[in-house]
Design an enzyme around this catalytic site. Structure first.
Site, PDB file in Angstrom:
ATOM      1  N   THR A 194       0.838  -1.201   0.000  1.00  0.00           N
ATOM      2  CA  THR A 194       0.000   0.000   0.000  1.00  0.00           C
ATOM      3  C   THR A 194       0.872   1.251   0.000  1.00  0.00           C
ATOM      4  OG1 THR A 194      -1.574  -1.242   1.361  1.00  0.00           O
ATOM      5  CG2 THR A 194      -1.956   1.117   1.157  1.00  0.00           C
ATOM      6  N   SER A 249       6.070   4.057   8.504  1.00  0.00           N
ATOM      7  CA  SER A 249       4.928   4.785   9.035  1.00  0.00           C
ATOM      8  C   SER A 249       4.717   4.517  10.523  1.00  0.00           C
ATOM      9  CB  SER A 249       3.693   4.438   8.213  1.00  0.00           C
ATOM     10  OG  SER A 249       2.617   5.265   8.575  1.00  0.00           O
ATOM     11  N   HIS A 250       3.557   3.976  10.843  1.00  0.00           N
ATOM     12  CA  HIS A 250       3.169   3.778  12.240  1.00  0.00           C
ATOM     13  C   HIS A 250       3.608   2.412  12.761  1.00  0.00           C
ATOM     14  CE1 HIS A 250       0.448   2.401   9.240  1.00  0.00           C
ATOM     15  NE2 HIS A 250       0.082   1.446  10.060  1.00  0.00           N
ATOM     16  N   ASP A 308       1.797  10.268  13.522  1.00  0.00           N
ATOM     17  CA  ASP A 308       2.399   8.931  13.535  1.00  0.00           C
ATOM     18  C   ASP A 308       3.900   8.953  13.286  1.00  0.00           C
ATOM     19  OD1 ASP A 308       2.306   9.586  10.830  1.00  0.00           O
ATOM     20  OD2 ASP A 308       2.140   7.488  10.232  1.00  0.00           O
ATOM     21  N   ASP A 328       5.939   8.731  10.759  1.00  0.00           N
ATOM     22  CA  ASP A 328       6.533   9.580   9.722  1.00  0.00           C
ATOM     23  C   ASP A 328       5.762  10.881   9.505  1.00  0.00           C
ATOM     24  OD1 ASP A 328       4.406   8.116   8.713  1.00  0.00           O
ATOM     25  OD2 ASP A 328       5.139   8.218   6.667  1.00  0.00           O
ATOM     26  N   ASP A 336       2.600  11.623   8.700  1.00  0.00           N
ATOM     27  CA  ASP A 336       1.563  11.872   7.699  1.00  0.00           C
ATOM     28  C   ASP A 336       0.151  11.617   8.232  1.00  0.00           C
ATOM     29  OD1 ASP A 336       1.837   9.137   7.746  1.00  0.00           O
ATOM     30  OD2 ASP A 336       2.068   8.885   5.582  1.00  0.00           O
ATOM     31  N   ARG A 337       0.042  10.959   9.386  1.00  0.00           N
ATOM     32  CA  ARG A 337      -1.298  10.719   9.936  1.00  0.00           C
ATOM     33  C   ARG A 337      -1.632  11.748  11.009  1.00  0.00           C
ATOM     34  NH1 ARG A 337      -2.558   4.299  10.417  1.00  0.00           N
ATOM     35  NH2 ARG A 337      -1.981   3.828   8.272  1.00  0.00           N
ATOM     36  N   THR A 391      -7.754   2.180  -1.379  1.00  0.00           N
ATOM     37  CA  THR A 391      -6.952   2.527  -0.205  1.00  0.00           C
ATOM     38  C   THR A 391      -5.508   2.826  -0.601  1.00  0.00           C
ATOM     39  OG1 THR A 391      -8.343   1.185   1.199  1.00  0.00           O
ATOM     40  CG2 THR A 391      -6.120   1.598   1.983  1.00  0.00           C
ATOM     41  N   GLU A 401      -8.497   9.636   4.230  1.00  0.00           N
ATOM     42  CA  GLU A 401      -8.720   8.213   4.459  1.00  0.00           C
ATOM     43  C   GLU A 401      -9.159   8.018   5.905  1.00  0.00           C
ATOM     44  OE1 GLU A 401      -6.240   5.230   2.209  1.00  0.00           O
ATOM     45  OE2 GLU A 401      -4.706   6.632   2.848  1.00  0.00           O
ATOM     46  N   SER A 410      -8.095   5.984   7.837  1.00  0.00           N
ATOM     47  CA  SER A 410      -6.947   5.554   8.629  1.00  0.00           C
ATOM     48  C   SER A 410      -6.148   6.756   9.141  1.00  0.00           C
ATOM     49  CB  SER A 410      -6.073   4.641   7.779  1.00  0.00           C
ATOM     50  OG  SER A 410      -5.766   5.273   6.546  1.00  0.00           O
ATOM     51  N   LYS A 452      -0.386  12.495   2.563  1.00  0.00           N
ATOM     52  CA  LYS A 452      -1.218  12.959   3.655  1.00  0.00           C
ATOM     53  C   LYS A 452      -0.313  13.717   4.619  1.00  0.00           C
ATOM     54  CE  LYS A 452      -1.241   8.340   5.602  1.00  0.00           C
ATOM     55  NZ  LYS A 452      -1.612   7.109   4.903  1.00  0.00           N
TER      56      LYS A 452
HETATM   57  C1  G1P Z   1      -3.034   1.415   5.809  1.00  0.00           C
HETATM   58  C2  G1P Z   1      -4.303   2.237   5.744  1.00  0.00           C
HETATM   59  C3  G1P Z   1      -4.314   3.056   4.474  1.00  0.00           C
HETATM   60  C4  G1P Z   1      -3.067   3.922   4.401  1.00  0.00           C
HETATM   61  C5  G1P Z   1      -1.828   3.058   4.569  1.00  0.00           C
HETATM   62  C6  G1P Z   1      -0.571   3.901   4.654  1.00  0.00           C
HETATM   63  O1  G1P Z   1      -2.966   0.538   4.712  1.00  0.00           O
HETATM   64  O2  G1P Z   1      -5.434   1.409   5.818  1.00  0.00           O
HETATM   65  O3  G1P Z   1      -5.476   3.839   4.444  1.00  0.00           O
HETATM   66  O4  G1P Z   1      -2.998   4.604   3.184  1.00  0.00           O
HETATM   67  O5  G1P Z   1      -1.925   2.283   5.765  1.00  0.00           O
HETATM   68  O6  G1P Z   1      -0.586   4.756   5.757  1.00  0.00           O
HETATM   69  P1  G1P Z   1      -3.378  -1.013   4.812  1.00  0.00           P
HETATM   70  O7  G1P Z   1      -2.558  -1.607   5.920  1.00  0.00           O
HETATM   71  O8  G1P Z   1      -4.844  -1.022   5.179  1.00  0.00           O
HETATM   72  O9  G1P Z   1      -3.104  -1.570   3.459  1.00  0.00           O
HETATM   73 ZN    ZN Z   2       2.539   7.308   8.214  1.00  0.00          ZN
END
Ligand code: G1P
Ligand code: ZN
Length: 542
Positions: free
Chosen positions: A16, A111-112, A276, A278, A280-281, A343, A362, A364, A375
């Site tokens: 993703t 990311s997170h 989060d 990095d 972006d959230r 997504t 999103e 998320s 984001k």
């Molecule tokens: C998750 C979130 C999605 C977001 C991505 C990156 O992906 O659901 O909305 O863009 O993290 O932060 P997923 O693990 O669902 O594929």
């Molecule tokens: Zn992130």
């Protein structure tokens, strides 16, 4: 320059949001190098151009950056901009790519996902618009990674990432840039900083920002405390740590529990937010009041005209498919376009570039606009601060007013983590196979109205992305969506997204899990989650 022979590694397909694996996987000799060379090999025309490099500061960030700098120089980039100490939040990297008209950028982040020696690491390539590479690029990178035989590097000493300024590395000029200033400048152009400053100066407004020991600490301190005058300490957990202090740097009520305790405590501040790993959230919280990300997007869209950067109006909004349809109602009322994309942020890039949408979001905890192509956590926080300063109302009052005008989309996501991959795939395959027979059938008290496997045709370039999640709509506007995560590094994660629309203001005060109870039951009846996975309940409910 050195040319090193190598052999392909399996599984280097970006998910993703880039390639994410355990640190131990990335540390295998040649693993990172293969992927970076595969990125460069799948690009054309970058000789002499600028590359931006930075990461979220997680464990191994600094070493990976040195590898990338040498490889970028050896492959012919002319100039490499790197954040000080190797740090750039994801939105700041996007901002820098755009501002300096770079060819692209490499962002190091998972990311997170937790960090540290036993945690996760990640890398993704962003294109010249500052956004994540679209699928056709990531598929090229993956294909290349499966046939790679050599990579190029340099024999050179490490670049001093602590010191701002330029160094020559082979044929390239490396410039270490301030990680915060370009981003802070951009924010100053979008929002009414004077008004926010006055709100903090009045002493009547208090906020807490939880950086979760991740990348936004220095950004929040500079912007919120130094520039906007919020009292020192407004940003908590503001020192970035390579393992995020052992935490899970995901801004939701479950993982940002320290912030939540404060926001629901006796002396709760007026406004709370978190970001989060990095940056972006974002999570937005009022005094004893949670704002869902889907609602946040809708509120920002409905109020954008109150913010200088969007005063001329917004062109359209886009949301990922599982995100609630709260924003759709605002778009309809405003007479602007609304898009439903798969997504992942990469699907917003074309719409933003074409000027079809201004705001995207999103469920998320991701929200942003056309100011960058990622984001942007702090952007959302500043947007909210600007609204609060302008409207002079509480977060809760703004939401209640919003629901009165547009109705309330009750919403929740249930995650089942670390499932056996085969079990998760079987569940999805069985449900997918059942979809054609569902419309018209009854599940408990609900009647299925529609059922499909979401497929998206990009309105700008016509590319098709299929199998993007199973959606089942019920009469009356409720819905459940099933998807497997594309960002995990262990087993499979099943995400179940639940939504119910409630137009009646006298019913806007129900606890969300209660409001969604019949849909939660229907999800279970349709997918057989308990029997198939053996799990009694979801691991994370947001
Ligand atoms: C998750 C979130 C999605 C977001 C991505 C990156 O992906 O659901 O909305 O863009 O993290 O932060 P997923 O693990 O669902 O594929
Ligand atoms: Zn992130």
């Amino acid at each position: 320059m050195t040319v090193v022979s190598t052999r392909p590694f399996e599984g280097q397909r970006p998910g993703t949001s880039g390639l994410r694996k355990k640190v131990a996987v990335f540390k295998q000799p040649g693993y990172l190098e293969n992927f970076v060379q595969s990125v460069f090999d799948s690009l054309e025309g970058y000789q002499g151009q600028t590359l931006v490099v930075g990461g979220d500061g997680r464990y191994w960030n600094d070493q990976a950056i040195q590898v990338i700098l040498r490889m970028a120089a050896a492959n012919g980039f002319g100039r490499i901009l790197v954040g000080q100490d190797g740090i750039l939040s994801t939105p700041a990297a996007s901002c820098v790519i755009r501002k300096y008209k770079a060819f692209g950028g490499l962002i190091l982040s998972a990311s997170h996902n937790p960090g540290g020696p036993d945690g996760d690491f990640g890398i993704k390539y962003n294109i010249g618009n500052g956004g994540p590479a679209p699928e056709k690029v990531t598929e090229d990178i993956y294909a290349r990674s499966q046939t790679i035989t050599e990579y190029r590097s340099l024999e050179a000493a490490d670049v001093d990432l602590a010191r701002l300024g330029k160094t020559q590395l082979g044929g390239a000029e490396v410039e270490v840039i301030d990680s915060v200033s370009d981003y802070a400048d951009l924010m100053g152009h979008l929002f009414d900083f004077d008004r926010i400053k006055a709100m903090f100066a009045s002493g009547a407004f208090r906020m807490r920002f939880d950086a979760m020991h991740a990348v936004t600490g220095p950004y929040a301190r500079t912007i919120l405390e130094d520039i906007l005058g919020a009292p020192p300490g407004t940003a908590m957990n503001a020192v970035p740590l390579p393992d995020f202090g052992g935490g899970h740097p995901d801004p939701n009520p479950v993982y940002a529990d320290q912030l939540m305790a404060e926001m629901f405590g006796a002396k709760a501040p007026d406004f709370g937010a978190a970001s989060d790993g990095d940056g972006d959230r974002n999570m937005i919280v009022g005094k004893r009041f949670v704002v869902t990300p889907s609602d946040s997007l809708a509120v920002l869209a409905a109020n954008a005209h109150l913010v200088p950067g969007y005063a001329k109006g917004i062109r359209g909004v886009a949301r990922s498919m599982p995100t609630s349809r709260a924003a759709d109602r605002v778009a309809e009322a405003m007479g602007i376009e609304c898009f439903e994309t798969p997504t992942g942020w990469k699907f917003f890039g074309n719409l933003l570039d074409a000027g079809r949408v201004t705001l995207c979001g999103e469920e998320s905890y991701g929200t942003s606009s056309d100011h960058v192509r990622e984001k942007d956590g702090l952007w959302a926080v500043l947007f909210w601060l600007n609204l609060l300063a302008k409207r002079g109302e509480s977060v809760e009052a703004i939401l209640r007013d919003h629901w009165r005008r547009f109705g309330r989309n009750y919403y929740s996501r249930h995650d089942y983590d670390g499932l056996d991959t085969a079990v998760a795939n079987d569940l999805m395959n069985a449900l997918r196979a059942a979809l054609p027979g569902l419309p018209g059938s009854r599940v408990g008290e609900l009647t299925v109205e529609s059922a499909d496997d979401f497929s998206y045709t990009d309105p700008i370039d016509g590319s098709v992305s299929s199998k993007q999640g199973l959606r089942i709509g019920f009469a009356g506007g409720s819905r459940v969506v099933f998807r497997l995560s594309g960002t995990g590094t262990e087993g499979a994660t099943l995400r179940v997204y639940l939504e119910r629309f409630e137009p009646d203001p006298s019913r806007h005060d129900i606890e969300p899990q209660e409001a969604l109870a019949d849909i939660i039951q229907a999800a279970e009846a349709l997918a057989g989650i308990k029997t198939r996975t053996g799990r009694e309940k979801a691991d994370v409910v947001t």
